[in-house]
Write a protein that holds these residues in place. Structure first.
Motif, PDB file in Angstrom:
ATOM      1  N   TYR A 120     -12.014   8.028   2.264  1.00 12.21           N
ATOM      2  CA  TYR A 120     -11.215   7.835   3.479  1.00 12.21           C
ATOM      3  C   TYR A 120     -11.892   8.449   4.697  1.00 12.21           C
ATOM      4  O   TYR A 120     -11.862   7.875   5.789  1.00 12.21           O
ATOM      5  CB  TYR A 120      -9.803   8.413   3.300  1.00 12.21           C
ATOM      6  CG  TYR A 120      -8.850   7.457   2.618  1.00 12.21           C
ATOM      7  CD1 TYR A 120      -9.222   6.800   1.456  1.00 12.21           C
ATOM      8  CD2 TYR A 120      -7.589   7.206   3.135  1.00 12.21           C
ATOM      9  CE1 TYR A 120      -8.359   5.920   0.820  1.00 12.21           C
ATOM     10  CE2 TYR A 120      -6.711   6.324   2.502  1.00 12.21           C
ATOM     11  CZ  TYR A 120      -7.100   5.691   1.344  1.00 12.21           C
ATOM     12  OH  TYR A 120      -6.253   4.820   0.730  1.00 12.21           O
ATOM     13  N   TYR A 142      -7.676  10.602   9.195  1.00 11.39           N
ATOM     14  CA  TYR A 142      -8.699  10.872   8.183  1.00 11.39           C
ATOM     15  C   TYR A 142     -10.055  11.253   8.782  1.00 11.39           C
ATOM     16  O   TYR A 142     -11.007  11.492   8.036  1.00 11.39           O
ATOM     17  CB  TYR A 142      -8.827   9.674   7.236  1.00 11.39           C
ATOM     18  CG  TYR A 142      -7.564   9.482   6.412  1.00 11.39           C
ATOM     19  CD1 TYR A 142      -7.248  10.369   5.385  1.00 11.39           C
ATOM     20  CD2 TYR A 142      -6.664   8.452   6.693  1.00 11.39           C
ATOM     21  CE1 TYR A 142      -6.085  10.222   4.646  1.00 11.39           C
ATOM     22  CE2 TYR A 142      -5.498   8.297   5.950  1.00 11.39           C
ATOM     23  CZ  TYR A 142      -5.218   9.183   4.933  1.00 11.39           C
ATOM     24  OH  TYR A 142      -4.057   9.040   4.204  1.00 11.39           O
ATOM     25  N   GLU A 181     -10.990   3.255  -5.518  1.00 15.51           N
ATOM     26  CA  GLU A 181     -10.540   3.213  -4.121  1.00 15.51           C
ATOM     27  C   GLU A 181     -10.624   1.783  -3.591  1.00 15.51           C
ATOM     28  O   GLU A 181      -9.730   1.305  -2.891  1.00 15.51           O
ATOM     29  CB  GLU A 181     -11.384   4.150  -3.241  1.00 15.51           C
ATOM     30  CG  GLU A 181     -11.122   5.630  -3.459  1.00 15.51           C
ATOM     31  CD  GLU A 181      -9.725   6.078  -3.012  1.00 15.51           C
ATOM     32  OE1 GLU A 181      -9.074   5.349  -2.248  1.00 15.51           O
ATOM     33  OE2 GLU A 181      -9.292   7.148  -3.448  1.00 15.51           O
ATOM     34  N   ASP A 201       0.932   4.061  -2.643  1.00 10.52           N
ATOM     35  CA  ASP A 201       0.233   5.293  -2.254  1.00 10.52           C
ATOM     36  C   ASP A 201       1.124   6.524  -2.299  1.00 10.52           C
ATOM     37  O   ASP A 201       0.660   7.616  -2.607  1.00 10.52           O
ATOM     38  CB  ASP A 201      -0.404   5.149  -0.873  1.00 10.52           C
ATOM     39  CG  ASP A 201      -1.589   6.090  -0.704  1.00 10.52           C
ATOM     40  OD1 ASP A 201      -2.454   6.109  -1.609  1.00 10.52           O
ATOM     41  OD2 ASP A 201      -1.652   6.813   0.306  1.00 10.52           O
ATOM     42  N   TYR A 206       0.954   7.507  -5.781  1.00  8.41           N
ATOM     43  CA  TYR A 206      -0.399   8.008  -6.072  1.00  8.41           C
ATOM     44  C   TYR A 206      -0.555   9.449  -5.572  1.00  8.41           C
ATOM     45  O   TYR A 206      -1.051  10.322  -6.289  1.00  8.41           O
ATOM     46  CB  TYR A 206      -1.431   7.084  -5.411  1.00  8.41           C
ATOM     47  CG  TYR A 206      -2.837   7.648  -5.419  1.00  8.41           C
ATOM     48  CD1 TYR A 206      -3.695   7.422  -6.501  1.00  8.41           C
ATOM     49  CD2 TYR A 206      -3.308   8.415  -4.360  1.00  8.41           C
ATOM     50  CE1 TYR A 206      -4.973   7.953  -6.516  1.00  8.41           C
ATOM     51  CE2 TYR A 206      -4.580   8.951  -4.370  1.00  8.41           C
ATOM     52  CZ  TYR A 206      -5.413   8.718  -5.446  1.00  8.41           C
ATOM     53  OH  TYR A 206      -6.676   9.257  -5.459  1.00  8.41           O
ATOM     54  N   LEU A 207      -0.110   9.718  -4.351  1.00  6.58           N
ATOM     55  CA  LEU A 207      -0.267  11.063  -3.785  1.00  6.58           C
ATOM     56  C   LEU A 207       0.585  12.088  -4.530  1.00  6.58           C
ATOM     57  O   LEU A 207       0.161  13.235  -4.708  1.00  6.58           O
ATOM     58  CB  LEU A 207       0.056  11.071  -2.290  1.00  6.58           C
ATOM     59  CG  LEU A 207      -0.964  10.346  -1.398  1.00  6.58           C
ATOM     60  CD1 LEU A 207      -0.519  10.408   0.059  1.00  6.58           C
ATOM     61  CD2 LEU A 207      -2.368  10.928  -1.539  1.00  6.58           C
ATOM     62  N   PHE A 252      -7.882  -0.293  -5.110  1.00  2.33           N
ATOM     63  CA  PHE A 252      -6.558   0.080  -4.585  1.00  2.33           C
ATOM     64  C   PHE A 252      -6.266  -0.693  -3.293  1.00  2.33           C
ATOM     65  O   PHE A 252      -5.164  -1.219  -3.093  1.00  2.33           O
ATOM     66  CB  PHE A 252      -6.556   1.597  -4.315  1.00  2.33           C
ATOM     67  CG  PHE A 252      -5.197   2.213  -4.148  1.00  2.33           C
ATOM     68  CD1 PHE A 252      -4.621   2.958  -5.169  1.00  2.33           C
ATOM     69  CD2 PHE A 252      -4.477   2.083  -2.964  1.00  2.33           C
ATOM     70  CE1 PHE A 252      -3.373   3.547  -5.024  1.00  2.33           C
ATOM     71  CE2 PHE A 252      -3.233   2.663  -2.807  1.00  2.33           C
ATOM     72  CZ  PHE A 252      -2.672   3.399  -3.836  1.00  2.33           C
ATOM     73  N   GLU A 290       0.181  14.537   4.538  1.00  2.00           N
ATOM     74  CA  GLU A 290      -0.373  13.181   4.563  1.00  2.00           C
ATOM     75  C   GLU A 290       0.682  12.118   4.834  1.00  2.00           C
ATOM     76  O   GLU A 290       0.364  10.984   5.206  1.00  2.00           O
ATOM     77  CB  GLU A 290      -1.129  12.903   3.257  1.00  2.00           C
ATOM     78  CG  GLU A 290      -2.146  11.789   3.413  1.00  2.00           C
ATOM     79  CD  GLU A 290      -3.210  11.767   2.336  1.00  2.00           C
ATOM     80  OE1 GLU A 290      -3.354  12.766   1.601  1.00  2.00           O
ATOM     81  OE2 GLU A 290      -3.899  10.744   2.240  1.00  2.00           O
ATOM     82  N   TYR A 313       0.838  -1.208   0.000  1.00  3.63           N
ATOM     83  CA  TYR A 313       0.000   0.000   0.000  1.00  3.63           C
ATOM     84  C   TYR A 313       0.873   1.258   0.000  1.00  3.63           C
ATOM     85  O   TYR A 313       0.646   2.184  -0.786  1.00  3.63           O
ATOM     86  CB  TYR A 313      -0.933  -0.014   1.217  1.00  3.63           C
ATOM     87  CG  TYR A 313      -1.703   1.273   1.401  1.00  3.63           C
ATOM     88  CD1 TYR A 313      -2.954   1.459   0.790  1.00  3.63           C
ATOM     89  CD2 TYR A 313      -1.186   2.329   2.159  1.00  3.63           C
ATOM     90  CE1 TYR A 313      -3.649   2.650   0.937  1.00  3.63           C
ATOM     91  CE2 TYR A 313      -1.881   3.522   2.314  1.00  3.63           C
ATOM     92  CZ  TYR A 313      -3.110   3.670   1.699  1.00  3.63           C
ATOM     93  OH  TYR A 313      -3.796   4.857   1.841  1.00  3.63           O
ATOM     94  N   CYS A 354     -11.173  10.491  -3.259  1.00  4.48           N
ATOM     95  CA  CYS A 354      -9.941  10.283  -2.491  1.00  4.48           C
ATOM     96  C   CYS A 354     -10.124  10.770  -1.047  1.00  4.48           C
ATOM     97  O   CYS A 354     -10.048   9.965  -0.111  1.00  4.48           O
ATOM     98  CB  CYS A 354      -8.771  10.936  -3.217  1.00  4.48           C
ATOM     99  SG  CYS A 354      -7.264  11.009  -2.259  1.00  4.48           S
ATOM    100  N   TYR A 414      -6.346   4.081 -11.753  1.00  3.32           N
ATOM    101  CA  TYR A 414      -6.938   5.195 -11.007  1.00  3.32           C
ATOM    102  C   TYR A 414      -6.240   6.512 -11.387  1.00  3.32           C
ATOM    103  O   TYR A 414      -6.889   7.517 -11.714  1.00  3.32           O
ATOM    104  CB  TYR A 414      -6.787   4.892  -9.509  1.00  3.32           C
ATOM    105  CG  TYR A 414      -7.558   5.778  -8.556  1.00  3.32           C
ATOM    106  CD1 TYR A 414      -8.361   6.828  -8.991  1.00  3.32           C
ATOM    107  CD2 TYR A 414      -7.485   5.546  -7.187  1.00  3.32           C
ATOM    108  CE1 TYR A 414      -9.061   7.614  -8.083  1.00  3.32           C
ATOM    109  CE2 TYR A 414      -8.180   6.321  -6.281  1.00  3.32           C
ATOM    110  CZ  TYR A 414      -8.965   7.356  -6.737  1.00  3.32           C
ATOM    111  OH  TYR A 414      -9.656   8.129  -5.836  1.00  3.32           O
TER     112      TYR A 414
HETATM  113  C1  LIG Z   1      -5.538   5.755  -3.028  1.00  5.05           C
HETATM  114  C2  LIG Z   1      -5.799   6.775  -1.973  1.00  5.05           C
HETATM  115  N1  LIG Z   1      -7.027   7.305  -1.879  1.00  5.05           N
HETATM  116  C3  LIG Z   1      -7.282   8.226  -0.935  1.00  5.05           C
HETATM  117  C4  LIG Z   1      -6.319   8.645  -0.063  1.00  5.05           C
HETATM  118  C5  LIG Z   1      -6.628   9.671   1.000  1.00  5.05           C
HETATM  119  O1  LIG Z   1      -6.052  10.865   0.724  1.00  5.05           O
HETATM  120  C6  LIG Z   1      -5.042   8.081  -0.204  1.00  5.05           C
HETATM  121  N2  LIG Z   1      -4.036   8.445   0.606  1.00  5.05           N
HETATM  122  N3  LIG Z   1      -4.821   7.146  -1.157  1.00  5.05           N
END
Ligand SMILES: Cc1ncc(CO)c(N)n1
Length: 227
Positions: free
Chosen positions: A141, A166, A207, A44, A47-48, A210, A82, A40, A137, A113
């Motif tokens: 969460y 979150y 989501e 992630d 992704y961010l 993921f 984050e 993850y 996103c 995504y």
């Molecule tokens: C894939 C994903 N969706 C949402 C969030 C929340 O910001 C995150 N950190 N990662």
């Protein structure tokens, strides 16, 4: 009922499914496989990064200074804020964060995504199409975190701080995103409203995928070439 209220009502069953899936149930029990959390984090953090870059593409579509300032703050939050939630997970894994994320990739579900968001940013002039693809996103969460808090006391859970992260600070962001989308939705065509709706709901499904991808450590199965 506002347009985004309808979208959120339609998203509820998807969020409930994510809640019941293995990843979130493992977080709730506090015994999720460390390999799932590692995967993850690898996915992630990339992704961010892309999420922040897509916000920057939206800045070019806006004129109002307050809107622009807000997106700049969001970029800062995604890039600098984050990561706190990620550190909680790295502690759980028991490894250095930088070591964990090294060699991460856009694994299949996160790849899909990320490209869903970019497609909308490049295809449409109005930012609302992309905002609808991005809003799940924070929204998913926030909803998951609130649901977890409502049903469980996480005292002593090693991932409690990740959930807590979150539950706070998401309302202003959601209000702002909803306001933008509703303003556009009120004046646009039925066809465009349907694109907005699909964009939002597809991202809710993204989501879900993921988390599933992380839980099962899905990768492309293509060997990485080193120069
Ligand atoms: C894939 C994903 N969706 C949402 C969030 C929340 O910001 C995150 N950190 N990662």
């Amino acid at each position: 009922m506002m347009f985004t209220d309808e979208l959120q009502r339609e998203a509820a069953p998807i969020i409930e499914a994510i809640y019941q899936d293995d990843f979130i149930q493992g977080v709730i029990r506090g015994d999720i496989d460390k390999k799932a959390i590692r995967h993850y984090l690898k996915a992630d953090h990339l992704y961010l990064n892309e999420f922040a870059k897509i916000y920057s593409l939206l800045i070019a579509k806006l004129n109002d200074k307050d809107d622009i300032r807000f997106l700049l703050e969001q970029i800062d939050f995604v890039i600098n804020g984050e990561v706190t939630a990620h550190y909680t997970m790295a502690d759980y894994v028991g490894e250095n964060y930088q070591d964990i994320i090294a060699g991460g990739e856009w694994y299949p579900a996160s790849d899909h995504y990320i490209k869903h968001m970019y497609y909308n940013a490049y295809k449409y002039d109005d930012a609302s199409f992309t905002i609808c693809a991005m809003a799940p996103c924070p929204y998913v969460y926030q909803q998951l975190a609130l649901k977890i808090k409502d049903n469980h006391d996480l005292t002593g859970n090693p991932l409690k701080d990740w959930v807590d992260f979150y539950t706070v600070n998401m309302d202003e962001l959601m209000n702002r995103l909803n306001h933008w989308v509703n303003r556009f939705a009120e004046t646009t065509t039925d066809e465009n409203r349907e694109i907005l709706r699909r964009n939002f709901l597809e991202s809710c499904v993204h989501e879900r995928r993921f988390f599933e991808m992380s839980y099962r450590q899905e990768a492309w199965g293509i060997e990485v070439m080193h120069a």
